[in-house]
Design an enzyme around this catalytic site. Structure first.
Site, short mmCIF file in Angstrom:
data_model
loop_
_atom_site.label_atom_id
_atom_site.label_comp_id
_atom_site.label_asym_id
_atom_site.label_seq_id
_atom_site.Cartn_x
_atom_site.Cartn_y
_atom_site.Cartn_z
N ASP A 82 1.54 -3.91 4.48
CA ASP A 82 0.21 -3.48 4.06
C ASP A 82 0.18 -1.96 4.17
O ASP A 82 0.28 -1.41 5.27
CB ASP A 82 -0.85 -4.12 4.98
N VAL A 83 0.05 -1.27 3.03
CA VAL A 83 0.16 0.20 3.06
C VAL A 83 -0.94 0.87 3.89
O VAL A 83 -0.80 2.03 4.27
CB VAL A 83 0.20 0.82 1.63
N TYR A 113 -14.18 2.88 -5.76
CA TYR A 113 -12.85 2.95 -6.40
C TYR A 113 -12.61 4.37 -6.93
O TYR A 113 -11.54 4.96 -6.69
CB TYR A 113 -12.81 1.94 -7.54
N LYS A 169 -9.70 7.12 -5.92
CA LYS A 169 -8.70 7.58 -6.89
C LYS A 169 -8.83 9.09 -7.15
O LYS A 169 -7.81 9.77 -7.34
CB LYS A 169 -8.82 6.79 -8.19
N1 NAD Z 1 -4.74 -2.43 -14.37
C1 NAD Z 1 -5.46 -1.37 -14.69
O1 NAD Z 1 -6.13 -1.35 -15.73
C2 NAD Z 1 -5.46 -0.15 -13.81
C3 NAD Z 1 -6.09 1.00 -14.32
C4 NAD Z 1 -6.05 2.17 -13.57
C5 NAD Z 1 -5.41 2.19 -12.36
N2 NAD Z 1 -4.82 1.06 -11.86
C6 NAD Z 1 -4.11 1.19 -10.58
O2 NAD Z 1 -2.76 0.87 -10.83
C7 NAD Z 1 -2.15 0.39 -9.63
C8 NAD Z 1 -1.43 -0.91 -9.93
O3 NAD Z 1 -2.39 -1.91 -10.26
P1 NAD Z 1 -2.06 -3.17 -11.19
O4 NAD Z 1 -2.98 -3.11 -12.32
O5 NAD Z 1 -0.62 -3.26 -11.40
O6 NAD Z 1 -2.61 -4.32 -10.24
P2 NAD Z 1 -1.94 -5.65 -9.63
O7 NAD Z 1 -3.05 -6.31 -8.91
O8 NAD Z 1 -1.20 -6.40 -10.68
O9 NAD Z 1 -0.87 -5.07 -8.59
C9 NAD Z 1 -1.24 -4.42 -7.41
C10 NAD Z 1 -0.22 -4.76 -6.35
O10 NAD Z 1 -0.58 -4.03 -5.16
C11 NAD Z 1 -0.41 -4.88 -4.06
N3 NAD Z 1 -1.29 -4.43 -2.97
C12 NAD Z 1 -2.64 -4.45 -2.93
N4 NAD Z 1 -3.07 -4.01 -1.74
C13 NAD Z 1 -1.96 -3.71 -1.01
C14 NAD Z 1 -1.77 -3.24 0.29
N5 NAD Z 1 -2.81 -2.98 1.12
N6 NAD Z 1 -0.51 -3.02 0.71
C15 NAD Z 1 0.55 -3.30 -0.09
N7 NAD Z 1 0.42 -3.79 -1.33
C16 NAD Z 1 -0.83 -3.99 -1.78
C17 NAD Z 1 -0.80 -6.27 -4.56
O11 NAD Z 1 -0.31 -7.31 -3.74
C18 NAD Z 1 -0.19 -6.25 -5.95
O12 NAD Z 1 1.13 -6.73 -5.95
C19 NAD Z 1 -3.28 0.25 -8.61
O13 NAD Z 1 -3.27 1.37 -7.76
C20 NAD Z 1 -4.53 0.27 -9.49
O14 NAD Z 1 -5.65 0.74 -8.78
C21 NAD Z 1 -4.86 -0.12 -12.54
#
Ligand code: NAD
Length: 245
Positions: free
Chosen positions: A59-60, A151, A155
């Site tokens: 967990d980060v 959020y 960010k």
């Molecule tokens: N999907 C989008 O449209 C979008 C847009 C902008 C930014 N983001 C950002 O991109 C990044 C990746 O998101 P994604 O869309 O691939 O989502 P996702 O939910 O598919 O993947 C996120 C991963 O992070 C892991 N995670 C969550 N909390 C954690 C913790 N405390 N410690 C370790 N691992 C943890 C989850 O288990 C998961 O595997 C995130 O930071 C998200 O905020 C996503």
């Protein structure tokens, strides 16, 4: 075959799913040696097995866990040349419903998480020849949207954190932020599984489509190689033209 990341040792968080997983796959194809972290331990082990990478349940937001796991990852790889902080969570709630637990958790995972990882890896990044840090923020770092106070604050904080460490850690270590728009992952499934929502989201952007994980992975590759050798402390929107209007 030579890859753009041959010989580089890279730690990727959030690698069990979505962008983190796709970045891991691209980086492996480009020759990187990888340590993959995720709080979803079985998920990250599956991805790591596919890529012959090291995997760690972590967990980060838990600093003691991060210190231990990053030390183990560095030992397994024989050093660390790069980080990609992709782990993140999204809770959307109008401010009057934004409970303290959701606020605390988003700040802890999305902002303190990358701080914990960068801090733990710093001695190894300093020892590397040319090191890179890529932090995945969001268009929410750049513009206000309804229901995203927590959020977006996390960010925007991450983007400014990245700028500041780019200053502190240059010239040997470069740090850049990617700001994705709507990308088709588990996080946004609620949106792209609904044709009406998808249509609205697509019409909002200049390129008239939602993003794929690959759009972000290629940007992460750019920031992790000398292709971006004179670029640090920047935010790159990968959003089809969502954030500039
Ligand atoms: N999907 C989008 O449209 C979008 C847009 C902008 C930014 N983001 C950002 O991109 C990044 C990746 O998101 P994604 O869309 O691939 O989502 P996702 O939910 O598919 O993947 C996120 C991963 O992070 C892991 N995670 C969550 N909390 C954690 C913790 N405390 N410690 C370790 N691992 C943890 C989850 O288990 C998961 O595997 C995130 O930071 C998200 O905020 C996503």
């Amino acid at each position: 075959m030579t890859g753009k990341l041959d010989g580089r040792r890279i730690v990727i968080t959030g690698a069990a799913s979505g962008m983190g997983r796709d970045i891991a796959r691209l980086f492996a194809r480009e020759g990187a040696r990888l340590a993959l972290l995720d709080r979803n331990e079985s998920g990250v082990r599956e991805v790591a097995a596919e890529l012959s990478a090291a995997a760690y349940g972590c967990d980060v937001s838990n600093r003691a866990q991060v210190d231990k796991v990053v030390a183990e990852a560095g030992a397994a790889l024989g050093g660390i040349d790069g980080l990609v902080n992709a782990a993140g969570i999204l809770v959307t709630k109008q401010f009057d419903e934004l409970d303290p637990e959701s606020w605390d958790r988003m700040l802890a995972v999305n902002l303190t998480g990358p701080y914990n990882i960068c801090r733990a890896a710093l001695p190894m990044l300093r020892a590397a020849d040319k090191a890179t840090i890529v932090n995945i923020a969001s268009v929410s770092a750049l513009m206000p949207m309804a229901g995203t106070a927590g959020y977006s604050a996390s960010k925007a904080g991450l983007a400014m954190f990245t700028k500041c460490i780019a200053f502190d850690l240059g010239p040997k270590i470069r740090a850049n932020t990617i700001c994705p728009g709507v990308i088709k992952t588990e996080m946004t499934r609620y949106l792209w599984e609904n044709p009406e929502h998808t249509d609205r989201a697509e019409q909002r952007v200049a390129l008239k489509r939602l993003g794929e994980t690959d759009d972000v992975s290629r940007a992460a590759l750019f920031f992790s190689t000398e292709d971006s050798g004179f670029t640090t402390g920047t935010e790159l929107p990968v959003d089809g033209g969502f954030s500039w209007r």
